[in-house]
Structures are given as C-alpha cells and as structure tokens.
Motif scaffolding. Structure first.
Motif, PDB file in Angstrom:
ATOM      1  N   THR A 319      48.415  14.889  54.412  1.00 26.59           N
ATOM      2  CA  THR A 319      47.164  15.254  55.063  1.00 26.59           C
ATOM      3  C   THR A 319      46.283  15.976  54.055  1.00 26.59           C
ATOM      4  O   THR A 319      46.754  16.413  52.995  1.00 26.59           O
ATOM      5  N   ALA A 320      45.015  16.098  54.363  1.00 24.10           N
ATOM      6  CA  ALA A 320      44.101  16.825  53.498  1.00 24.10           C
ATOM      7  C   ALA A 320      44.205  18.324  53.760  1.00 24.10           C
ATOM      8  O   ALA A 320      44.533  18.753  54.868  1.00 24.10           O
ATOM      9  N   ALA A 321      43.913  19.106  52.735  1.00 26.56           N
ATOM     10  CA  ALA A 321      43.759  20.550  52.912  1.00 26.56           C
ATOM     11  C   ALA A 321      42.344  20.781  53.427  1.00 26.56           C
ATOM     12  O   ALA A 321      41.369  20.396  52.777  1.00 26.56           O
ATOM     13  N   ILE A 322      42.228  21.384  54.599  1.00 31.88           N
ATOM     14  CA  ILE A 322      40.913  21.452  55.249  1.00 31.88           C
ATOM     15  C   ILE A 322      40.521  22.877  55.625  1.00 31.88           C
ATOM     16  O   ILE A 322      41.367  23.769  55.726  1.00 31.88           O
ATOM     17  N   GLU A 323      39.225  23.037  55.826  1.00 31.28           N
ATOM     18  CA  GLU A 323      38.667  24.237  56.462  1.00 31.28           C
ATOM     19  C   GLU A 323      37.942  23.759  57.710  1.00 31.28           C
ATOM     20  O   GLU A 323      36.951  23.025  57.611  1.00 31.28           O
ATOM     21  N   LYS A 339      28.155  23.738  45.884  1.00 35.58           N
ATOM     22  CA  LYS A 339      28.710  24.627  44.848  1.00 35.58           C
ATOM     23  C   LYS A 339      30.218  24.442  44.674  1.00 35.58           C
ATOM     24  O   LYS A 339      30.857  25.244  44.000  1.00 35.58           O
ATOM     25  N   SER A 340      30.767  23.402  45.297  1.00 41.12           N
ATOM     26  CA  SER A 340      32.212  23.121  45.251  1.00 41.12           C
ATOM     27  C   SER A 340      33.027  24.283  45.800  1.00 41.12           C
ATOM     28  O   SER A 340      34.152  24.539  45.349  1.00 41.12           O
ATOM     29  N   ASP A 341      32.469  24.973  46.774  1.00 36.36           N
ATOM     30  CA  ASP A 341      33.138  26.135  47.369  1.00 36.36           C
ATOM     31  C   ASP A 341      33.876  25.718  48.642  1.00 36.36           C
ATOM     32  O   ASP A 341      33.550  26.145  49.750  1.00 36.36           O
ATOM     33  N   VAL A 342      34.875  24.867  48.491  1.00 38.15           N
ATOM     34  CA  VAL A 342      35.715  24.478  49.629  1.00 38.15           C
ATOM     35  C   VAL A 342      37.041  23.961  49.083  1.00 38.15           C
ATOM     36  O   VAL A 342      37.075  23.305  48.057  1.00 38.15           O
ATOM     37  N   ARG A 343      38.125  24.324  49.753  1.00 37.37           N
ATOM     38  CA  ARG A 343      39.462  23.854  49.365  1.00 37.37           C
ATOM     39  C   ARG A 343      40.098  23.153  50.546  1.00 37.37           C
ATOM     40  O   ARG A 343      40.695  23.772  51.388  1.00 37.37           O
ATOM     41  N   TYR A 344      40.024  21.807  50.658  1.00 40.09           N
ATOM     42  CA  TYR A 344      39.267  20.944  49.774  1.00 40.09           C
ATOM     43  C   TYR A 344      38.299  20.074  50.577  1.00 40.09           C
ATOM     44  O   TYR A 344      37.538  19.308  50.041  1.00 40.09           O
ATOM     45  N   ARG A 345      38.367  20.178  51.905  1.00 43.65           N
ATOM     46  CA  ARG A 345      37.530  19.360  52.758  1.00 43.65           C
ATOM     47  C   ARG A 345      37.142  20.130  54.014  1.00 43.65           C
ATOM     48  O   ARG A 345      37.996  20.678  54.712  1.00 43.65           O
ATOM     49  N   PHE A 346      35.832  20.190  54.292  1.00 44.72           N
ATOM     50  CA  PHE A 346      35.390  20.696  55.580  1.00 44.72           C
ATOM     51  C   PHE A 346      35.641  19.624  56.642  1.00 44.72           C
ATOM     52  O   PHE A 346      35.421  18.428  56.404  1.00 44.72           O
ATOM     53  N   VAL A 347      36.098  20.058  57.804  1.00 41.82           N
ATOM     54  CA  VAL A 347      36.217  19.175  58.959  1.00 41.82           C
ATOM     55  C   VAL A 347      35.545  19.872  60.131  1.00 41.82           C
ATOM     56  O   VAL A 347      35.828  21.046  60.420  1.00 41.82           O
ATOM     57  N   ILE A 348      34.651  19.154  60.816  1.00 42.73           N
ATOM     58  CA  ILE A 348      33.929  19.723  61.942  1.00 42.73           C
ATOM     59  C   ILE A 348      34.740  19.543  63.227  1.00 42.73           C
ATOM     60  O   ILE A 348      35.187  18.444  63.538  1.00 42.73           O
ATOM     61  N   ASP A 349      34.908  20.643  63.934  1.00 42.31           N
ATOM     62  CA  ASP A 349      35.581  20.607  65.235  1.00 42.31           C
ATOM     63  C   ASP A 349      34.540  20.188  66.271  1.00 42.31           C
ATOM     64  O   ASP A 349      33.977  21.014  66.995  1.00 42.31           O
TER      65      ASP A 349
END
Length: 357
Positions: A319-323, A339-349
């Motif tokens: 799976t992806a590492a998400i926020e 700015k590449s400030d995410v580790r590593y993928r945003f996911v919208i709820d």
C-alpha cells in the motif's frame, strides 16, 4: 436537435473544481449521466492526490479545460449497476484510475493497452469528451474501466496504486525489470518512487534509491526495504556506481539531467521515464551508443494489467504511505505538494468530509 445538457447529464453531483490556472479548488455543483446498461455508479469514499493533479489544475501542460474536477485514484462502493453489468454488483468495493474510456476496437485496445488508444478518455480533463474526476461525491463509469477491489486491500492507502502503482508496475513488467536478482535503481522517493521500491522488492529485485535528499536514506532502507541509497549530487558515490544497474525507473517530474543516470546502467541497461517534467530532457547520443543503452517511457497501464497490479499488491500487502486529509484541506495540500512536503501521498477522505452546499 440534440439533447440538452440537462437531459444528457441529469444526475446531480457535487465536488471541488479549479476554475482557472491559479489552481485554487472550490466547491462546485455539476451533473453526471444516468447509469447506462454497461455502467457502474459508485459512491466515492477516498481519492488520492496525484502530482499530475497539481500540474493539471495549474495548466502546466497547457491543456487545461475549466472548470476542472481532478482525481484519478478513486475508490468507493457500488450503488447502482446497469442491466448488462457482470463484473460487479451493488455493495462491491471498486476503483477507477486514469482511464474511463477508449475506442475498444483498435490494435492497442485489442492488446489490453487502452492507455495508448488514440481515442482514450481520461478520467478528468479529457480531450475527447468532458469528464470530471474523483474530487466528487460519486462517479459513473463503463464497467470495462472499473477495477474490482480485493477484499484484503485497504481502500484509503490502496487508492494511490490506481495511478502511482500502475505507473511503476507496468514498465517493470514491459521492460523486463522484474526478474529476481536484477539490480534496479529508483530515481526519486515520492508518491511514485516509494511504491516502486515496494513492488521491486516484492518481485525479488535488488533496489537502489537515487535521490538528491540524503534525509530520505533512513526511510528508504529501514521502512521501504531498499538495498542501498545513492545521493545523485555526490560525485564519488555516483562514480562508484557506474555500470552497476540493469535498469532505472525515473519517477521525477522536475527538470533534472539524464546523463548521470545513463552512466549508472550496465551495457544493454534501460532507463525508463515515468515522470513528466515540463521542460524537455537533454539526451546526447554517445552515452546510449557506447553500451547499447535504452531510454524509454511508460504511461500508466491497461485495464487488465491494472487489475493484475491491484491483485499483486493485495497478495504482497503493498500500500502507499499516505496522509489522510479532509476535502477542505485540499488547497493547503496542493501548496505542500508543490514543495514536496508529503510522505508520500495525500488521500482525501471524500465520504466523511465532502459536504454539499
């Protein structure tokens, strides 16, 4: 006389759209078509935020059609199916990636390579017809372009695989960089790169992460399982690694030189580009001639291969590492993504945070 838009698209929908190249996303009421005989309608639960969403809403590729509702890493639960649908039923979990249509009759479609069909229909911002993506409350899609979701694969952290996953999985398979014992480099440890490492390791491949950021070394090796880490700006490190790799998957979408990467390849090695920089790469011939090296590209994957990838991911617990973020955080998320400030993928709820106005 043709049908009115209200007749062709009578089902009310709600989402977030960009109206111009500022890329600012805000609520929008729109509509989708009725469920046809071969269509699947589903409630969107989660949608990944791809770097191409950012490029698209800001018109970096000069092909934007506004208003634009992005999102092509979409998962949800089926609410309605057409009378001829056989693949899924109401209540099933499903996904939609980057494609929602193709001609279904050309050589590429016949070879299960719908992504290379000259008449393919992208999930949003399509050049063929008007399409709206997954930053929305529901979707409707022909069943051929629906992915059946494995029971044991999480929906939220699995969603990014529908773009990021297939984007790296397809070239591994096509270019033969999937053989146990091979040595493959992964350039960039972002949304695509971290998933590439996971797939390669599951395939039994030796992996070296190539990055400008030494701070990512610990995570690349300890958490993702990479075998080594190469800082591309460190000339002694790069020199020591010359002619050691069978292939390289380059996921970087920013401008960067290819010649140092080509030097890392063994004779007959393959450098595969899956990132899409806005500026053309410089590609001299001599580094390719001396070693019979190849520079190629790859665009997502067809539906058969995407289903294969999802099932492989479920089997190997990839799976992806998400926020996970709420819908109203999306503009801040886009600023951070820039700015590449995410580790590593945003996911919208989507299901828990997209509220119609």
């Amino acid at each position: 006389m043709g049908s009115s838009p209200e007749t062709e698209h009578p089902v009310k929908a709600f989402g977030y759209a960009a109206r111009d190249s500022s890329g600012v996303l805000s609520p929008i009421n729109f509509s989708r078509r009725e469920t046809g005989d071969e269509d699947v309608r589903f409630k969107v639960l989660y949608c990944g935020v791809c770097h191409s969403d950012l490029h698209s809403i800001k018109n970096d590729w000069l092909n934007a059609k506004y208003p634009m509702i992005p999102g092509h890493e979409i998962v949800g639960v089926v609410t309605e199916v057409g009378s001829k649908v056989k693949k899924v039923k109401v209540g099933d979990k499903v996904g939609v990636g980057c494609l929602v249509g193709s001609c279904r009759s050309c050589d590429q479609c016949g070879a299960d390579q719908e992504q290379y069909c000259s008449k393919n229909v992208m999930t949003y911002n399509s050049s063929i017809v008007i399409t709206y993506g997954g930053y929305s409350d529901h979707m409707v899609c022909n069943e051929h372009f629906i992915i059946s979701w494995p029971k044991d694969l999480p929906l939220d952290s699995g969603a990014p695989l529908l773009c990021a996953g297939i984007t790296v999985y397809s070239p591994m398979r096509y270019y033969g960089l999937d053989k146990p014992g091979m040595h493959v480099g992964v350039v960039g440890l972002g949304g695509l790169g971290h998933v590439a490492v996971l797939f390669l390791k599951a395939l039994g491949v030796k992996v070296t992460v190539i990055s400008t950021n030494l701070k990512k070394k610990e995570e690349a090796m300890s958490k993702l399982g990479a075998d080594s880490f190469l800082v591309s700006s460190d000339q002694p490190q790069m020199q020591a690694a010359v002619s050691t790799m069978d292939g390289i998957i380059d996921t970087v979408s920013a401008d960067h030189p290819l010649i140092p990467l080509i030097s890392l390849l063994k004779p007959n090695g393959k450098l595969v580009l899956v990132g899409a920089p806005t500026k053309p790469h410089e590609l001299p011939a001599f580094p390719l001639l001396f070693g019979r090296k190849l520079v190629g590209g790859s665009l997502i994957g067809g539906m058969k291969e995407t289903q294969e990838m999802i099932e492989f991911a479920a089997k190997h617990k990839i799976t992806a590492a998400i926020e996970l973020i709420p819908m109203d955080y999306i503009n801040t998320a886009m600023e951070r993504l820039q700015k590449s400030d995410v580790r590593y993928r945003f996911v919208i709820d989507i299901a828990n945070s997209l509220k119609s106005t």
